[in-house]
Design a protein around this motif. Structure first.
Motif, PDB file in Angstrom:
ATOM      1  N   UNK A   1       0.822  -1.208   0.000  1.00  0.00           N
ATOM      2  CA  UNK A   1       0.000   0.000   0.000  1.00  0.00           C
ATOM      3  C   UNK A   1       0.858   1.261   0.000  1.00  0.00           C
ATOM      4  N   UNK A   2       0.213   2.373  -0.331  1.00  0.00           N
ATOM      5  CA  UNK A   2       0.828   3.697  -0.296  1.00  0.00           C
ATOM      6  C   UNK A   2       0.122   4.506   0.779  1.00  0.00           C
ATOM      7  N   UNK A   3       0.890   5.210   1.608  1.00  0.00           N
ATOM      8  CA  UNK A   3       0.329   5.936   2.751  1.00  0.00           C
ATOM      9  C   UNK A   3       0.031   7.390   2.409  1.00  0.00           C
ATOM     10  N   UNK A   4      -1.097   7.887   2.925  1.00  0.00           N
ATOM     11  CA  UNK A   4      -1.525   9.273   2.752  1.00  0.00           C
ATOM     12  C   UNK A   4      -1.754   9.892   4.128  1.00  0.00           C
ATOM     13  N   UNK A   5      -1.682  11.219   4.163  1.00  0.00           N
ATOM     14  CA  UNK A   5      -2.044  11.957   5.373  1.00  0.00           C
ATOM     15  C   UNK A   5      -2.891  13.153   4.990  1.00  0.00           C
TER      16      UNK A   5
END
Length: 373
Positions: free
Chosen positions: A256-260
Motif C-alpha cells: 500500500x501507499x500511505x496518505x495523510x
C-alpha cells in the motif's frame, strides 16, 4: 333432427367455447399485467465516493516521560484536561535528591574556602600556583556536581512540553517511574487540527494519481479533491479535509501507499486515537444512472427491467462503472431515454406484461432510501 342441424349446432357450440376461452385468456392476461412505476434513464452530474479506513492523531502528539527515577508524589492533572506549555503535570519524590544536594552544596562551600585560603598565600609566594589551580579545579567539580543534582531535582517537576490535551495516565501517586519506564507518564496532544492517516493499494493509488491533474507528484497533491470523514458511528464529520502528503512508495509488507490528510477541529470533537473512514470523491459529468433499488443480481451480474414495445418487462444486463448511495453509474446496457421499471421488481419475471405508469425520474428517486452498503 337432421344430421345437418346436429352438425351446425355442434360447430356453433365449439365456436362459442373457443370465443369464451379466448375472452378468459384475455381477461387473465389483463389481470396479470401489473401497474408499475417506470421512468426514462437520465444523464446526471453525480459524485461517487471511495472510502478507506483511517486513524486520527493530533498534529502534535508528545510523550511525557520522567527524566529521573522516583516515586510519583502528586498527579496535578486529569485525563482529557487542557494544559499549557510549561504547566506542571506531575511531581516526583525528591527527598533523597535534596539530601544529595545539601551534601554537594557543603562540598562546594569547603572547596570555596580552600580557594579563598590559598589565594593570598600564592600572592605572597608562600605556596605554588599549582596548588591554587588544583583547589580551583576541585571547586569547579563540586559546583558541577551540585548543578547536576539541582537539575535532577528540577526534573522531578514534570511539565507539559506543548499546549494540548492530556491523554491516558497509566501511573498514579506512589508509582515508581524512571526514564526507562515502558509507558510514558502521559501524552499531550494538540488537536486544534488533526491528522487522518490512510492507505491505498497499488491499483487504487495509480488510478487516483493518473486521474488527478498535474505533471509532478507535488502538482497532483495540490489538485487532490477535498476529502470527507465518516466517524466510527457512521455519521459524517462536519469539516472537509485536505490531503497534505503521500509517500509515493509501495510498502513492501502491505503493498500500500500511505496518505495523510488534515482536518480542522474547532470544537475539539476529534481526539487522539479516533478512527473512521476517509471519503474521496470522484465526479461524473452526464453519467447514465439507475437506482440501485431498481436492479437485481443473477450469477454475479446486475440487471434492470426495461419496458419492451409490447409493454412487457425485459431483463436487461448492465455493467456498472461506479456507485453512489442511491445510484449505479452505468457503463453499458441501457441508454438515455430507455424506460426502466423502478418499483415492484421483486414481483416480475422476464416477459411478464405490465401496465407502465411513467413518472418523472427525480420524483420517484426522492422517495428512495440509500441501500445498506
Amino acid at each position: 333432427m337432421t344430421k345437418f342441424k346436429i352438425l351446425s349446432i355442434a360447430i356453433l357450440g365449439v365456436a362459442l367455447l373457443l370465443t369464451s376461452c379466448k375472452q378468459e385468456e384475455q381477461q387473465a392476461s389483463q389481470q396479470q399485467a401489473l401497474p408499475l412505476a417506470v421512468a426514462k434513464v437520465p444523464q446526471k452530474n453525480v459524485t461517487a465516493y471511495t472510502t478507506y479506513p483511517t486513524a486520527i492523531e493530533g498534529t502534535i502528539n508528545s510523550e511525557v516521560r520522567a527524566k529521573v527515577s522516583g516515586y510519583i508524589q502528586k498527579v496535578l492533572v486529569d485525563e482529557g484536561q487542557r494544559v499549557k506549555k510549561g504547566q506542571v503535570l506531575f511531581k516526583l519524590e525528591t527527598q533523597s535528591l535534596s539530601q544529595d544536594a545539601e551534601a554537594a552544596k557543603s562540598r562546594v562551600n569547603v572547596a570555596q574556602v580552600e580557594v579563598n585560603k590559598l589565594k593570598p598565600l600564592v600572592e605572597k609566594n608562600i605556596i605554588s600556583e599549582v596548588q591554587l589551580e588544583t583547589a580551583k579545579a576541585n571547586l569547579a567539580q563540586a559546583k558541577s556536581t551540585y548543578r547536576s543534582i539541582a537539575a535532577n531535582i528540577a526534573y522531578a517537576t514534570v511539565t507539559s512540553p506543548v499546549d494540548g490535551f492530556v491523554g491516558a495516565i497509566p501511573y498514579r501517586e506512589g508509582s515508581l517511574v524512571s526514564a526507562t519506564s515502558a509507558k510514558p507518564l502521559t501524552t499531550v496532544a494538540s488537536i486544534e487540527k488533526v491528522f487522518a492517516y490512510f492507505s491505498m493499494n497499488e491499483t487504487d493509488y495509480l488510478n487516483f494519481i493518473q486521474q488527478t491533474k498535474g505533471k509532478t507528484l507535488q502538482d497532483k497533491i495540490e489538485n487532490f479533491p477535498k476529502v470527507g470523514l465518516i466517524l466510527a458511528n457512521g455519521q459524517a464529520y462536519d469539516q472537509t479535509g485536505i490531503i497534505e502528503t503521500v509517500t509515493g512508495q509501495i510498502d513492501a509488507n502491505t503493498g500500500t501507499v500511505s496518505f495523510r490528510a488534515v482536518f480542522n477541529n474547532p470544537n475539539m470533537f476529534l481526539t487522539n486515537g479516533n478512527s473512521g473512514k476517509i471519503k474521496i470523491p470522484k465526479y461524473y459529468q452526464n453519467a447514465l444512472v439507475v437506482p440501485q433499488s431498481a436492479t437485481f443480481e443473477q450469477q454475479g451480474q446486475t440487471f434492470v427491467y426495461t419496458v419492451g414495445e409490447d409493454n412487457t418487462a425485459k431483463a436487461t444486463l448492465i455493467t456498472i462503472e461506479d456507485k453512489t448511495d442511491l445510484f449505479f453509474i452505468v457503463d453499458s446496457g441501457v441508454k438515455a431515454g430507455d424506460l426502466i421499471i423502478l418499483k415492484g421488481i421483486g414481483k416480475l419475471r422476464n416477459g411478464m406484461p405490465i401496465v407502465p405508469q411513467e413518472s418523472e425520474f427525480d420524483s420517484i428517486v426522492k422517495q428512495l432510501k440509500p441501500l445498506f452498503q
